[in-house]
Design a protein around this motif. Structure first.
Motif, short mmCIF file in Angstrom:
data_model
loop_
_atom_site.label_atom_id
_atom_site.label_comp_id
_atom_site.label_asym_id
_atom_site.label_seq_id
_atom_site.Cartn_x
_atom_site.Cartn_y
_atom_site.Cartn_z
N GLY A 189 0.89 -0.79 0.24
CA GLY A 189 0.18 -0.38 -0.16
C GLY A 189 0.77 1.93 0.38
O GLY A 189 0.26 2.22 -0.71
N LEU A 190 2.14 0.72 0.59
CA LEU A 190 2.75 2.63 0.43
C LEU A 190 3.36 2.56 -0.24
O LEU A 190 3.67 4.04 -0.91
CB LEU A 190 4.34 2.38 2.02
CG LEU A 190 3.63 1.91 3.42
CD1 LEU A 190 4.16 2.09 4.61
CD2 LEU A 190 2.98 3.75 3.54
N LYS A 198 0.85 4.21 -3.18
CA LYS A 198 0.43 5.44 -3.11
C LYS A 198 1.59 5.90 -3.01
O LYS A 198 1.73 7.08 -3.99
CB LYS A 198 0.64 5.57 -1.05
CG LYS A 198 0.61 7.29 -1.00
CD LYS A 198 0.13 7.43 0.94
CE LYS A 198 1.97 6.75 1.55
NZ LYS A 198 2.99 7.86 1.06
N ASP A 199 2.96 6.25 -3.47
CA ASP A 199 4.40 7.18 -3.44
C ASP A 199 4.20 7.16 -4.47
O ASP A 199 4.86 8.17 -5.75
CB ASP A 199 4.95 6.31 -2.84
CG ASP A 199 5.50 6.44 -1.49
OD1 ASP A 199 4.43 7.29 -1.07
OD2 ASP A 199 6.82 6.35 -0.77
N LEU A 229 1.78 9.40 -6.20
CA LEU A 229 1.75 10.50 -6.10
C LEU A 229 2.70 10.80 -6.83
O LEU A 229 2.90 11.77 -7.45
CB LEU A 229 2.32 10.69 -4.64
CG LEU A 229 1.52 10.66 -3.41
CD1 LEU A 229 2.17 10.35 -2.70
CD2 LEU A 229 0.28 11.54 -3.42
N SER A 256 -1.19 -0.51 -7.90
CA SER A 256 -2.56 -0.14 -7.87
C SER A 256 -3.35 -1.50 -8.48
O SER A 256 -3.90 -1.99 -7.01
CB SER A 256 -3.33 0.85 -8.62
OG SER A 256 -4.93 0.78 -7.04
N SER A 289 -2.85 -4.48 0.59
CA SER A 289 -1.88 -3.40 0.93
C SER A 289 -1.24 -3.79 1.93
O SER A 289 -0.48 -3.34 2.06
CB SER A 289 -2.96 -2.58 1.67
OG SER A 289 -3.72 -1.46 0.24
#
Length: 138
Positions: free
Chosen positions: A89-90, A93-94, A97, A116, A124
């Motif tokens: 999940g991290l 997310k990165d 972004l 994703s 995640s």
């Protein structure tokens, strides 16, 4: 700087406010891409009758090596440890972004979509190195 030096092995000044965050995302984009490419290389080796260990020994002596082939694959993937301390999940997310940053290209967008989907499929909370398994390397 003295506080950062006490917390980190190496401190690199990258620019003004926000520059460190951009570099962190850029680093994670590279790692995310390297993991997917390493999974592909492992599949190629396996299909050609080459063990993962032999492939890594050769790759790590050549120009294709990276921290993923030198550290992540032996330590967390081939050992089945999957306990690096960084989650799917991290990483997803990165990479997402990073894909929204000015200058991000199609490859970054594709990586974000793949990560994703992998986070949704694998979970995640799973170790981010599991994407190698989720990419077809078993």
């Amino acid at each position: 700087m003295p506080i950062l030096a006490a917390l980190a092995r190496k401190v690199v000044r990258c620019g003004g406010p926000g520059a460190g965050a951009v570099v962190k995302l850029a680093n994670n984009v590279l790692c995310a891409g390297h993991l997917l490419l390493a999974a592909e290389a492992l599949r190629l080796a396996s299909a050609g009758g080459v063990s993962a260990e032999a492939m890594l020994t050769a790759v790590n002596a050549g120009s294709g090596r990276s921290a993923v082939t030198e550290v992540n694959l032996p330590r967390w993937v081939l050992s089945d440890a999957f306990d690096s301390g960084f989650s799917m999940g991290l990483m997803a997310k990165d990479v997402a972004l990073a894909a929204r940053l000015p200058g991000a290209g199609r490859l970054c967008e594709d990586l974000a979509a793949q990560w994703s989907a992998a986070a949704a499929r694998l979970g995640s909370g799973e170790d981010f190195n599991r994407i190698v398994e989720g990419s077809g390397h078993e």
